[in-house]
Design a protein around this motif. Sequence first.
Motif, PDB file in Angstrom:
ATOM      1  N   SER A   1       0.827  -1.212   0.000  1.00  0.00           N
ATOM      2  CA  SER A   1       0.000   0.000   0.000  1.00  0.00           C
ATOM      3  C   SER A   1       0.854   1.253   0.000  1.00  0.00           C
TER       4      SER A   1
ATOM      5  N   ALA B   1       2.627   1.675  -3.409  1.00  0.00           N
ATOM      6  CA  ALA B   1       1.720   2.178  -4.432  1.00  0.00           C
ATOM      7  C   ALA B   1       1.399   3.648  -4.211  1.00  0.00           C
ATOM      8  N   ALA B   2       1.220   4.052  -2.955  1.00  0.00           N
ATOM      9  CA  ALA B   2       0.923   5.453  -2.651  1.00  0.00           C
ATOM     10  C   ALA B   2       2.103   6.352  -3.019  1.00  0.00           C
TER      11      ALA B   2
ATOM     12  N   ARG C   1      -5.204   5.301  -9.742  1.00  0.00           N
ATOM     13  CA  ARG C   1      -5.785   5.315  -8.405  1.00  0.00           C
ATOM     14  C   ARG C   1      -7.091   4.523  -8.387  1.00  0.00           C
TER      15      ARG C   1
ATOM     16  N   GLY D   1      -5.584  -1.631  -1.743  1.00  0.00           N
ATOM     17  CA  GLY D   1      -6.025  -0.358  -2.311  1.00  0.00           C
ATOM     18  C   GLY D   1      -6.657   0.565  -1.285  1.00  0.00           C
TER      19      GLY D   1
ATOM     20  N   ASN E   1      -5.855   0.875   1.988  1.00  0.00           N
ATOM     21  CA  ASN E   1      -4.779   1.538   2.727  1.00  0.00           C
ATOM     22  C   ASN E   1      -4.000   2.489   1.830  1.00  0.00           C
ATOM     23  N   MET E   2      -3.913   2.143   0.547  1.00  0.00           N
ATOM     24  CA  MET E   2      -3.196   3.015  -0.393  1.00  0.00           C
ATOM     25  C   MET E   2      -3.819   4.400  -0.446  1.00  0.00           C
TER      26      MET E   2
ATOM     27  N   LEU F   1      -1.992   7.766   0.610  1.00  0.00           N
ATOM     28  CA  LEU F   1      -1.883   8.830  -0.386  1.00  0.00           C
ATOM     29  C   LEU F   1      -2.352  10.157   0.191  1.00  0.00           C
TER      30      LEU F   1
END
Length: 278
Positions: free
Chosen positions: A73, A76-77, A92, A156, A158-159, A163
Amino acid sequence: MVILGVFFLLPVIAALFLSLTDYDLYALADIHNLRFIALNNYIELLHRPLFWSALGHTLYFVAVGVPLSMLVSLGAALLLNSPLARCKPFFRTALFAPVVTTVVAVAVVWRYLFNTKYGLINVALSWVGIHPVDWLGDPHWAMPAIILFAVWKNFGYNMIIFLAGLQAIPVELYEAARIDGASFWQQFRHITLPMLGPTLLMVGILTVSGYFQLFAEPYVMTEGGPLESTTSVLYMMYDEGFKWWNMGSASAIAFLLFIIMFVVTVLMLRLGRRGEEA
């Protein structure tokens, strides 16, 4: 308050009362068969090897899945927050899509991916000379396969939180660090991680709470097998309550799981506060 009382507080109190009784199929047919047995359900559970085995599987899932999920996560963020990233709204949305997809539907797809003979994962392994792995039929590989699926399914959420935390960090801090000659790793270690401290703690607590409630993934993909290697505490509670109709025992499992989650959450909060004070 009325809605919370009717739909949350009363069911919790009722479940607590059930955990102190031998409420089962016979009591369901005739309430006069119901007996108050105090803490016998809890004592019997603590003496059952299956409960400790299910708890071990759940702790293994949490210990491996939570750090892996948070790492993916955060990675990815960071990529989405990078100034070099393009088409950010598209990626996103694409990365968040598994979160809002039905667990049962995607679990069925992943069962085909893990298929021993025709699964794409084993096909990819065969290209590099690795023999097919019985992912969901081997007790040693079943839980890692479920962890991989769960991380893909949930990272996703937590991402998006990470973010938002990254976007709240003042850009001036990074500009000052770059002027001083700080590398990317130094910026990440001395600016990003400290500023994300509260976010990391919140995401950690939410992820641990969610992963302790492991049920849908093994229910759809392995049905608790093979050899009960993916039976979680919540899966055992389901079997006790809705397969064997031992509602008293199932309620006791629920409250034991709640106590464990509560203790873990308190420990995480204390560690988080010590980290902030340090």
